[in-house]
Design a protein around this motif. Structure first.
Motif, PDB file in Angstrom:
ATOM      1  N   ASN A  27      90.884  20.652  65.792  1.00 54.04           N
ATOM      2  CA  ASN A  27      90.207  21.260  66.938  1.00 54.04           C
ATOM      3  C   ASN A  27      90.894  20.902  68.253  1.00 54.04           C
ATOM      4  O   ASN A  27      90.989  21.740  69.152  1.00 54.04           O
ATOM      5  CB  ASN A  27      88.737  20.856  66.975  1.00 54.04           C
ATOM      6  CG  ASN A  27      87.894  21.697  66.041  1.00 54.04           C
ATOM      7  OD1 ASN A  27      88.137  22.896  65.895  1.00 54.04           O
ATOM      8  ND2 ASN A  27      86.912  21.080  65.419  1.00 54.04           N
ATOM      9  N   MET A  28      91.387  19.653  68.376  1.00 52.99           N
ATOM     10  CA  MET A  28      92.104  19.255  69.578  1.00 52.99           C
ATOM     11  C   MET A  28      93.395  20.078  69.718  1.00 52.99           C
ATOM     12  O   MET A  28      93.726  20.538  70.813  1.00 52.99           O
ATOM     13  CB  MET A  28      92.440  17.758  69.557  1.00 52.99           C
ATOM     14  CG  MET A  28      93.183  17.324  70.809  1.00 52.99           C
ATOM     15  SD  MET A  28      93.558  15.554  70.973  1.00 52.99           S
ATOM     16  CE  MET A  28      93.816  14.979  69.346  1.00 52.99           C
ATOM     17  N   LEU A  29      94.111  20.268  68.601  1.00 54.68           N
ATOM     18  CA  LEU A  29      95.330  21.096  68.645  1.00 54.68           C
ATOM     19  C   LEU A  29      94.999  22.492  69.161  1.00 54.68           C
ATOM     20  O   LEU A  29      95.705  23.048  70.009  1.00 54.68           O
ATOM     21  CB  LEU A  29      95.939  21.255  67.251  1.00 54.68           C
ATOM     22  CG  LEU A  29      96.410  20.046  66.482  1.00 54.68           C
ATOM     23  CD1 LEU A  29      96.870  20.469  65.088  1.00 54.68           C
ATOM     24  CD2 LEU A  29      97.519  19.351  67.220  1.00 54.68           C
ATOM     25  N   LEU A  30      93.947  23.062  68.613  1.00 51.10           N
ATOM     26  CA  LEU A  30      93.563  24.423  68.974  1.00 51.10           C
ATOM     27  C   LEU A  30      93.066  24.507  70.411  1.00 51.10           C
ATOM     28  O   LEU A  30      93.369  25.474  71.125  1.00 51.10           O
ATOM     29  CB  LEU A  30      92.511  24.945  67.993  1.00 51.10           C
ATOM     30  CG  LEU A  30      92.998  25.047  66.544  1.00 51.10           C
ATOM     31  CD1 LEU A  30      91.835  25.330  65.601  1.00 51.10           C
ATOM     32  CD2 LEU A  30      94.101  26.072  66.393  1.00 51.10           C
ATOM     33  N   GLU A  31      92.333  23.500  70.842  1.00 49.02           N
ATOM     34  CA  GLU A  31      91.882  23.485  72.238  1.00 49.02           C
ATOM     35  C   GLU A  31      93.073  23.393  73.185  1.00 49.02           C
ATOM     36  O   GLU A  31      93.115  24.085  74.212  1.00 49.02           O
ATOM     37  CB  GLU A  31      90.913  22.316  72.469  1.00 49.02           C
ATOM     38  CG  GLU A  31      90.282  22.290  73.839  1.00 49.02           C
ATOM     39  CD  GLU A  31      89.439  23.524  74.154  1.00 49.02           C
ATOM     40  OE1 GLU A  31      89.482  23.969  75.332  1.00 49.02           O
ATOM     41  OE2 GLU A  31      88.738  24.042  73.260  1.00 49.02           O
ATOM     42  N   ASN A  32      94.060  22.568  72.853  1.00 44.10           N
ATOM     43  CA  ASN A  32      95.262  22.471  73.689  1.00 44.10           C
ATOM     44  C   ASN A  32      96.054  23.774  73.660  1.00 44.10           C
ATOM     45  O   ASN A  32      96.637  24.177  74.677  1.00 44.10           O
ATOM     46  CB  ASN A  32      96.117  21.281  73.265  1.00 44.10           C
ATOM     47  CG  ASN A  32      95.484  19.964  73.672  1.00 44.10           C
ATOM     48  OD1 ASN A  32      94.561  19.917  74.474  1.00 44.10           O
ATOM     49  ND2 ASN A  32      95.968  18.880  73.101  1.00 44.10           N
ATOM     50  N   ALA A  33      96.074  24.440  72.518  1.00 45.93           N
ATOM     51  CA  ALA A  33      96.738  25.743  72.429  1.00 45.93           C
ATOM     52  C   ALA A  33      96.085  26.729  73.388  1.00 45.93           C
ATOM     53  O   ALA A  33      96.768  27.559  74.019  1.00 45.93           O
ATOM     54  CB  ALA A  33      96.662  26.277  70.997  1.00 45.93           C
ATOM     55  N   ASN A  34      94.787  26.630  73.524  1.00 48.59           N
ATOM     56  CA  ASN A  34      94.019  27.559  74.348  1.00 48.59           C
ATOM     57  C   ASN A  34      94.372  27.479  75.829  1.00 48.59           C
ATOM     58  O   ASN A  34      94.001  28.361  76.602  1.00 48.59           O
ATOM     59  CB  ASN A  34      92.526  27.309  74.134  1.00 48.59           C
ATOM     60  CG  ASN A  34      91.678  28.461  74.566  1.00 48.59           C
ATOM     61  OD1 ASN A  34      92.019  29.626  74.351  1.00 48.59           O
ATOM     62  ND2 ASN A  34      90.550  28.157  75.182  1.00 48.59           N
ATOM     63  N   TRP A  35      95.096  26.437  76.222  1.00 44.38           N
ATOM     64  CA  TRP A  35      95.462  26.266  77.629  1.00 44.38           C
ATOM     65  C   TRP A  35      96.894  26.697  77.928  1.00 44.38           C
ATOM     66  O   TRP A  35      97.452  26.356  78.969  1.00 44.38           O
ATOM     67  CB  TRP A  35      95.209  24.820  78.060  1.00 44.38           C
ATOM     68  CG  TRP A  35      93.736  24.596  78.157  1.00 44.38           C
ATOM     69  CD1 TRP A  35      92.916  24.102  77.184  1.00 44.38           C
ATOM     70  CD2 TRP A  35      92.897  24.962  79.246  1.00 44.38           C
ATOM     71  NE1 TRP A  35      91.607  24.118  77.613  1.00 44.38           N
ATOM     72  CE2 TRP A  35      91.564  24.643  78.890  1.00 44.38           C
ATOM     73  CE3 TRP A  35      93.137  25.521  80.505  1.00 44.38           C
ATOM     74  CZ2 TRP A  35      90.489  24.860  79.735  1.00 44.38           C
ATOM     75  CZ3 TRP A  35      92.055  25.733  81.346  1.00 44.38           C
ATOM     76  CH2 TRP A  35      90.754  25.406  80.956  1.00 44.38           C
ATOM     77  N   ALA A  36      97.472  27.479  77.055  1.00 43.11           N
ATOM     78  CA  ALA A  36      98.826  28.011  77.292  1.00 43.11           C
ATOM     79  C   ALA A  36      98.783  29.045  78.420  1.00 43.11           C
ATOM     80  O   ALA A  36      97.740  29.656  78.673  1.00 43.11           O
ATOM     81  CB  ALA A  36      99.369  28.653  76.016  1.00 43.11           C
ATOM     82  N   PRO A  37      99.923  29.252  79.070  1.00 45.64           N
ATOM     83  CA  PRO A  37      99.974  30.299  80.096  1.00 45.64           C
ATOM     84  C   PRO A  37      99.705  31.674  79.480  1.00 45.64           C
ATOM     85  O   PRO A  37     100.105  31.942  78.350  1.00 45.64           O
ATOM     86  CB  PRO A  37     101.420  30.226  80.607  1.00 45.64           C
ATOM     87  CG  PRO A  37     101.915  28.887  80.201  1.00 45.64           C
ATOM     88  CD  PRO A  37     101.181  28.531  78.948  1.00 45.64           C
ATOM     89  N   THR A  38      99.039  32.525  80.236  1.00 47.50           N
ATOM     90  CA  THR A  38      98.703  33.849  79.736  1.00 47.50           C
ATOM     91  C   THR A  38      98.629  34.826  80.911  1.00 47.50           C
ATOM     92  O   THR A  38      97.787  34.667  81.797  1.00 47.50           O
ATOM     93  CB  THR A  38      97.387  33.813  78.932  1.00 47.50           C
ATOM     94  OG1 THR A  38      96.975  35.142  78.643  1.00 47.50           O
ATOM     95  CG2 THR A  38      96.277  33.073  79.643  1.00 47.50           C
TER      96      THR A  38
END
Length: 186
Positions: A27-38
């Motif tokens: 879940n931490m990996l996925l949460e950090n992924a969610n903060w990528a530039p978009t």
């Protein structure tokens, strides 16, 4: 941060041990992924976490598909077995998917790049937590609509294998000096 970036590398499923990566860390990996530039906040990344018996089903699907799409002369028993073993060896497999903006407000390459940046965030998080990971983009990703239920405009860009590993390997990755890749224009 520089040390984590430079330590980041592929750790392959064959190197993983039996220790499971916790749902909390995933879940931490996925949460950090969610903060990528978009660009335009399309947030195109989508992830499907495959664990437990579902890994075996994915391995069977991928190996069967490999058999179906490969001619007899190109078939490799080694590759067939590697597909199955990669799925068995990983603690979890995250299917890296991209949801195309239905309004196509940005070029598709920007959404692919944004998804790749989300994966980079996951990779750096794995490195910081001593979790091995590997992004694989085999030709088989083109058939994943037969395994996963995709939304309209969604597609698979690869698999992110996760697992702990025992080896205390040195990062043998080499880079040419950045000066050989930069042109300064004044």
């Amino acid at each position: 941060m520089n040390e984590i970036i430079r330590r980041r590398r592929s750790v392959f499923p064959a190197q993983y041990n039996e220790k499971n990566v916790s749902k909390e860390l995933i879940n931490m990996l996925l949460e950090n992924a969610n903060w990528a530039p978009t660009h335009k906040l399309t947030q195109p990344w989508r992830f499907k976490v495959v664990e437990g018996e579902a890994k075996d089903r994915l391995g069977a699907f991928l190996s069967d598909t490999y058999t179906d799409i490969t001619s007899d002369e190109d078939f490799s028993a080694f590759k067939y077995n590697k597909i199955i073993n990669n799925c068995k060896s990983a603690s979890a497999i995250i299917a890296i998917c991209m949801q195309r903006d239905p309004k196509e407000r940005v070029p598709e390459w920007e959404e692919v790049a944004s998804t790749a940046m989300a994966v980079q965030n996951m990779w750096l998080t794995c490195t910081a937590n001593d979790i091995g990971c590997y992004w694989s983009s085999p030709k088989l990703i083109n058939y994943m609509g037969d395994f996963f239920d995709f939304e309209e405009g969604e597609r698979c860009l690869g698999f992110f294998y996760l697992g702990y590993y025992d080896e205390d390997e040195k990062n043998t990755s080499k880079r040419e000096p950045i000066a050989s890749k930069v042109q300064w224009i004044e």
